[in-house]
Design an enzyme around this catalytic site. Structure first.
Site, PDB file in Angstrom:
ATOM      1  N   LYS A  14     -51.386  12.640  84.254  1.00  0.00           N
ATOM      2  CA  LYS A  14     -50.963  11.987  83.235  1.00  0.00           C
ATOM      3  C   LYS A  14     -49.424  11.900  83.460  1.00  0.00           C
ATOM      4  CE  LYS A  14     -52.654  14.043  79.894  1.00  0.00           C
ATOM      5  NZ  LYS A  14     -53.355  14.782  78.938  1.00  0.00           N
ATOM      6  N   ARG A  89     -54.938  12.064  69.383  1.00  0.00           N
ATOM      7  CA  ARG A  89     -56.114  13.103  69.769  1.00  0.00           C
ATOM      8  C   ARG A  89     -57.275  12.940  68.953  1.00  0.00           C
ATOM      9  NH1 ARG A  89     -52.998  18.496  70.917  1.00  0.00           N
ATOM     10  NH2 ARG A  89     -53.158  18.788  68.611  1.00  0.00           N
ATOM     11  N   ARG A 123     -52.264  26.008  89.522  1.00  0.00           N
ATOM     12  CA  ARG A 123     -50.952  25.788  89.302  1.00  0.00           C
ATOM     13  C   ARG A 123     -49.985  26.883  89.091  1.00  0.00           C
ATOM     14  NH1 ARG A 123     -51.168  20.967  84.794  1.00  0.00           N
ATOM     15  NH2 ARG A 123     -51.884  22.505  83.536  1.00  0.00           N
ATOM     16  N   ARG A 156     -49.000  29.913  84.225  1.00  0.00           N
ATOM     17  CA  ARG A 156     -48.564  29.553  82.554  1.00  0.00           C
ATOM     18  C   ARG A 156     -49.726  30.229  81.921  1.00  0.00           C
ATOM     19  NH1 ARG A 156     -45.267  24.937  81.947  1.00  0.00           N
ATOM     20  NH2 ARG A 156     -45.473  23.769  83.941  1.00  0.00           N
ATOM     21  N   ARG A 167     -59.650  23.800  75.948  1.00  0.00           N
ATOM     22  CA  ARG A 167     -58.927  22.455  76.220  1.00  0.00           C
ATOM     23  C   ARG A 167     -59.974  21.503  76.563  1.00  0.00           C
ATOM     24  NH1 ARG A 167     -54.334  25.086  78.411  1.00  0.00           N
ATOM     25  NH2 ARG A 167     -54.918  24.174  80.501  1.00  0.00           N
TER      26      ARG A 167
END
Ligand code: ZN
Length: 217
Positions: A14, A89, A123, A156, A167
């Protein structure tokens, strides 16, 4: 004026696609996640609230998200339009958004869950200079070290399998109904997010009847 919503699970690109879209069309990229991160880094009152919520393993509440977006859009620095990411959301926010702003289209980046896992869990971040890495596509030259400053790379705190599961659950429960709501208004363009970024961008532009991407000279 062009006003778009971009939707898709974590890792679907995104951010990258929004930036490409905004670059030559003079649109403003409004990322709710970036706004929250800015507040956390700058130790604002809002940042403290966000940090407490995230440390408790919870997601930032809808009211907070909504007020942040309202405040951001009230700045009116988007003369040519915007691409918003991380909002709405839930159904209530989507209704509010459609009533308040004339949305031109919703870009829905589709990525299968196994690919989401593969991308997100690879990541890495340099905590010193902020450079992002990806062990699949964007490996550092030396394992675990930042190419720029040599600092040790970290994952992270919200890129763990558990956080990702939370999520994805949240996305399926809340965001899918938002998509269905937009779909009824025929706003949604489904885009396959698996190909390379430039290819995905070309498909988005074709779907929205926009000129092909022109990198700034
Ligand atoms: Zn670094």
């Amino acid at each position: 004026m062009r006003k778009y919503v971009i939707m898709g699970v974590q890792g679907s690109g995104k951010g990258t696609q929004s930036e490409l879209l905004c670059d030559d069309l003079d649109l403003v990229h409004i990322s709710v996640g970036d706004i929250f991160r800015w507040h956390v880094q700058n130790h604002t009152k809002l940042g403290a609230q966000v940090r407490r919520t995230m440390n408790a393993g919870e997601l930032v509440g809808d009211d907070l998200v909504e007020s942040v977006v309202r405040e951001r859009l009230d700045q009116h620095d988007w003369n040519f339009g915007f691409v918003i990411d991380g909002f709405p959301r839930n159904g209530r926010q989507a209704e509010f958004f459609m009533e308040s702003y004339d949305i031109d289209g919703v870009i829905h980046l589709e990525l299968p869950e196994d690919e989401v896992r593969r991308r997100v869990l690879s990541r890495r971040l340099c905590p010193n200079c902020g450079m992002d890495y990806n062990l699949i596509a964007d490996r550092p030259k030396e394992d675990g070290r930042c190419d720029i400053c040599g600092h040790q790379l970290i994952t992270r705190e919200d890129d763990t399998p558990e956080a990702l599961d939370a999520r994805l659950r949240d996305y399926n429960e809340k965001t899918r109904p938002v998509l269905e709501l937009f779909r009824r208004k025929e706003f949604v363009h489904d885009i396959d997010a698996r190909p390379p970024a430039e290819e995905v961008q070309a498909k988005i532009r074709a779907a929205l009847n926009l000129p092909a991407y022109q990198a700034h000279a």
